[in-house]
Design a protein around this motif. Structure first.
Motif, short mmCIF file in Angstrom:
data_model
loop_
_atom_site.label_atom_id
_atom_site.label_comp_id
_atom_site.label_asym_id
_atom_site.label_seq_id
_atom_site.Cartn_x
_atom_site.Cartn_y
_atom_site.Cartn_z
N ILE A 109 -52.35 -32.91 -68.08
CA ILE A 109 -51.25 -33.61 -67.42
C ILE A 109 -49.97 -33.46 -68.22
O ILE A 109 -49.01 -32.84 -67.78
CB ILE A 109 -51.60 -35.10 -67.21
CG1 ILE A 109 -52.91 -35.24 -66.41
CG2 ILE A 109 -50.45 -35.80 -66.46
CD1 ILE A 109 -52.91 -34.60 -65.04
N ASP A 110 -49.94 -34.02 -69.45
CA ASP A 110 -48.74 -33.93 -70.27
C ASP A 110 -49.06 -34.41 -71.68
O ASP A 110 -49.91 -35.29 -71.88
CB ASP A 110 -47.62 -34.79 -69.67
CG ASP A 110 -46.24 -34.32 -70.09
OD1 ASP A 110 -46.12 -33.22 -70.66
OD2 ASP A 110 -45.25 -35.05 -69.84
N ASN A 111 -48.38 -33.85 -72.66
CA ASN A 111 -48.48 -34.28 -74.05
C ASN A 111 -49.93 -34.37 -74.55
O ASN A 111 -50.30 -35.29 -75.27
CB ASN A 111 -47.78 -35.63 -74.25
CG ASN A 111 -46.28 -35.53 -74.07
OD1 ASN A 111 -45.66 -34.55 -74.51
ND2 ASN A 111 -45.69 -36.51 -73.43
N GLY A 112 -50.73 -33.40 -74.14
CA GLY A 112 -52.12 -33.37 -74.58
C GLY A 112 -53.06 -34.28 -73.82
O GLY A 112 -54.27 -34.29 -74.08
N VAL A 113 -52.55 -35.06 -72.87
CA VAL A 113 -53.38 -35.97 -72.08
C VAL A 113 -53.96 -35.22 -70.89
O VAL A 113 -53.23 -34.53 -70.16
CB VAL A 113 -52.57 -37.19 -71.59
CG1 VAL A 113 -53.43 -38.08 -70.70
CG2 VAL A 113 -52.05 -37.98 -72.79
N ARG A 114 -55.25 -35.39 -70.68
CA ARG A 114 -55.92 -34.74 -69.55
C ARG A 114 -56.23 -35.76 -68.47
O ARG A 114 -56.14 -36.97 -68.69
CB ARG A 114 -57.18 -34.02 -70.03
CG ARG A 114 -56.87 -33.03 -71.17
CD ARG A 114 -58.01 -32.12 -71.48
NE ARG A 114 -58.16 -31.06 -70.48
CZ ARG A 114 -57.43 -29.95 -70.46
NH1 ARG A 114 -56.47 -29.75 -71.35
NH2 ARG A 114 -57.65 -29.03 -69.54
N ASP A 115 -56.55 -35.28 -67.28
CA ASP A 115 -56.70 -36.16 -66.12
C ASP A 115 -57.93 -37.07 -66.25
O ASP A 115 -58.86 -36.77 -66.99
CB ASP A 115 -56.81 -35.34 -64.84
CG ASP A 115 -58.15 -34.62 -64.74
OD1 ASP A 115 -59.07 -35.18 -64.13
OD2 ASP A 115 -58.28 -33.51 -65.29
N GLN A 116 -57.91 -38.16 -65.47
CA GLN A 116 -59.05 -39.08 -65.39
C GLN A 116 -59.51 -39.21 -63.94
O GLN A 116 -59.73 -40.31 -63.44
CB GLN A 116 -58.67 -40.45 -65.97
CG GLN A 116 -58.54 -40.48 -67.49
CD GLN A 116 -59.85 -40.19 -68.21
OE1 GLN A 116 -60.93 -40.26 -67.63
NE2 GLN A 116 -59.76 -39.85 -69.50
N ASN A 117 -59.60 -38.10 -63.26
CA ASN A 117 -60.16 -38.14 -61.91
C ASN A 117 -61.22 -37.06 -61.75
O ASN A 117 -61.15 -36.01 -62.39
CB ASN A 117 -59.06 -38.03 -60.83
CG ASN A 117 -58.58 -36.62 -60.62
OD1 ASN A 117 -59.28 -35.79 -60.03
ND2 ASN A 117 -57.37 -36.30 -61.09
N GLU A 199 -51.06 -43.71 -70.56
CA GLU A 199 -49.99 -43.99 -69.59
C GLU A 199 -48.62 -43.73 -70.20
O GLU A 199 -47.74 -43.14 -69.56
CB GLU A 199 -50.08 -45.45 -69.09
CG GLU A 199 -51.35 -45.78 -68.32
CD GLU A 199 -51.46 -45.09 -66.97
OE1 GLU A 199 -50.59 -44.27 -66.63
OE2 GLU A 199 -52.44 -45.35 -66.26
N GLN A 200 -48.43 -44.15 -71.45
CA GLN A 200 -47.14 -43.95 -72.09
C GLN A 200 -46.88 -42.47 -72.37
O GLN A 200 -45.75 -41.99 -72.19
CB GLN A 200 -47.09 -44.75 -73.40
CG GLN A 200 -47.04 -46.26 -73.18
CD GLN A 200 -47.02 -47.04 -74.49
OE1 GLN A 200 -46.92 -46.46 -75.57
NE2 GLN A 200 -47.10 -48.37 -74.39
N SER A 201 -47.92 -41.74 -72.74
CA SER A 201 -47.76 -40.33 -73.07
C SER A 201 -47.40 -39.48 -71.85
O SER A 201 -46.77 -38.43 -71.98
CB SER A 201 -49.04 -39.77 -73.70
OG SER A 201 -49.29 -40.39 -74.95
N THR A 202 -47.81 -39.94 -70.68
CA THR A 202 -47.55 -39.17 -69.45
C THR A 202 -46.49 -39.81 -68.56
O THR A 202 -46.29 -39.36 -67.44
CB THR A 202 -48.85 -39.05 -68.63
OG1 THR A 202 -49.29 -40.36 -68.27
CG2 THR A 202 -49.94 -38.33 -69.41
N GLN A 203 -45.82 -40.86 -69.07
CA GLN A 203 -44.84 -41.60 -68.27
C GLN A 203 -45.45 -42.09 -66.96
O GLN A 203 -44.84 -42.04 -65.91
CB GLN A 203 -43.60 -40.75 -68.00
CG GLN A 203 -42.89 -40.32 -69.28
CD GLN A 203 -41.67 -39.47 -68.99
OE1 GLN A 203 -40.65 -39.96 -68.52
NE2 GLN A 203 -41.77 -38.18 -69.26
#
Length: 356
Positions: A109-117, A199-203
């Motif tokens: 998704i963004d900033n190293g964060v991957r999806d949770q679906n 949430e903060q990392s991906t806005q």
């Protein structure tokens, strides 16, 4: 008698005051007459010009049938073991196909964060591949549901889109044959709550702004408010839940076939409002595509609108969907320096944009 499925209890409808997209509604029961289709095509034309999305009501399935398909959808996630899910993972990168499971954390998704679906995709031809044992008793109902979506919802909508384009009513229907080889499928999708750090990392973005790659997407409305569309004034607005309604949008393939007249609609998924956080978000979709062999060349040309492809360089539906499926959430995106929050990749010579 139908196989027992535990009832999936959806989240309560939000009471938050949000900026809602004012989408028009198509009453599909009126599509059975020529006069009705003429009137509805005007609504569709306006909807595509102003929003790119619209609601459909009176599609022929009642609230109990709606609830039943969501119960079945949840079986794919709550009723199947992690080991079985791994056995039936889709070969997205290898084969460009979504058939089977997309596991959580597959997309960046963004900033190293991957999806949770996670989602489970069932081709309209349910025999295309094997299914988890726990899900097999529900396959007759899922098959009937896919056929209903295809023939009783998709085909009437394609006739309306053809009217908008000034084409004979059956033009687009003839490109979407139920028995043909293709990847049109039902998708059951489940989003899970994320940590505050994510949430903060991906806005608060759960799925980047994007266009769908097929022709028409049919979303069965559900109450967790997270879907936003990029309105024509460049503002993200929420799509409101309408019980037992459908939310319709056009994808890339319809934009290509229409010569750019019908635009693929940019949309994204974000964190729900505070009163719905902590709930899972279960979705039911029907992603429609033409037959695999159809070339996505413009069927019509209009002065002042530049089509994406010509007859000579247009990919087939199979080419386009496999390329988009392989790349999504896996490829390295290039930032557009001129537009903040826009990232791009090039697929089959077309710039595909993602909006953060």
């Amino acid at each position: 008698m139908n196989t027992y499925a535990p009832h999936y209890e959806p989240a309560p409808v939000t009471t938050a005051e949000l900026d809602w997209a004012d989408l028009p509604t198509v009453d599909l029961s009126l599509a059975s007459t020529v006069d009705g289709r003429v009137a509805l095509s005007r609504i569709v034309e306006q909807a595509m010009q102003e929003h790119g999305f619209f609601y459909v009501t009176n599609h022929g399935l009642d609230a109990d049938q709606n609830a039943r398909i969501f119960d079945i959808a949840d079986v794919a996630f709550s009723g199947v073991s992690p080991q079985d899910k791994e056995t039936y993972v889709a070969k997205m990168k290898e084969n460009g196909s979504y058939q089977g499971y997309k596991p959580r954390q597959y997309w960046h998704i963004d900033n190293g964060v991957r999806d949770q679906n996670e989602h489970y995709n069932v081709n309209r031809d349910i025999t295309r591949r094997e299914h988890p044992e726990a899900f097999r008793p529900f396959l007759p109902e899922v098959s009937a549901f896919t056929k209903y979506n295809h023939e009783q919802i998709l085909h009437p909508l394609l006739r309306l889109f053809a009217r908008v384009l000034g084409l004979p009513e059956e033009t687009l229907v003839q490109l979407h044959n139920y028995e043909a080889v293709g990847e049109t499928y039902v998708r059951f999708m489940k989003y899970y709550p994320r940590s505050e750090e994510e949430e903060q990392s991906t806005q608060q973005v759960w799925l980047k702004g994007h266009t769908d790659f097929g022709t028409v997407t049919i979303l069965w409305s559900q109450p967790v408010t997270a879907l936003q569309i990029l309105s024509r004034d460049n503002v993200w607005r929420f799509v409101k839940h309408v019980p037992n309604a459908l939310v319709i949008n056009a994808g890339d393939a319809l934009e290509f076939l229409s010569g750019g007249i019908l635009k693929a609609t940019i949309h994204r998924v974000v964190q729900p409002p505070p009163d719905q956080r902590g709930y899972t978000r279960l979705g039911v979709f029907y992603f429609a595509m033409t037959d695999d062999s159809v070339k996505l060349a413009p069927l019509i040309k209009r002065d002042g609108i530049q089509p994406r492809f010509t007859e000579e360089n247009a990919p087939t539906m199979a080419d386009w969907r496999t390329a988009r499926t392989r790349a999504y959430g896996q490829s390295v995106l290039k930032k557009n320096e001129a537009e903040k929050g826009v990232e791009e990749e090039v697929i089959n010579g077309v710039v595909v944009r993602h909006y953060n």
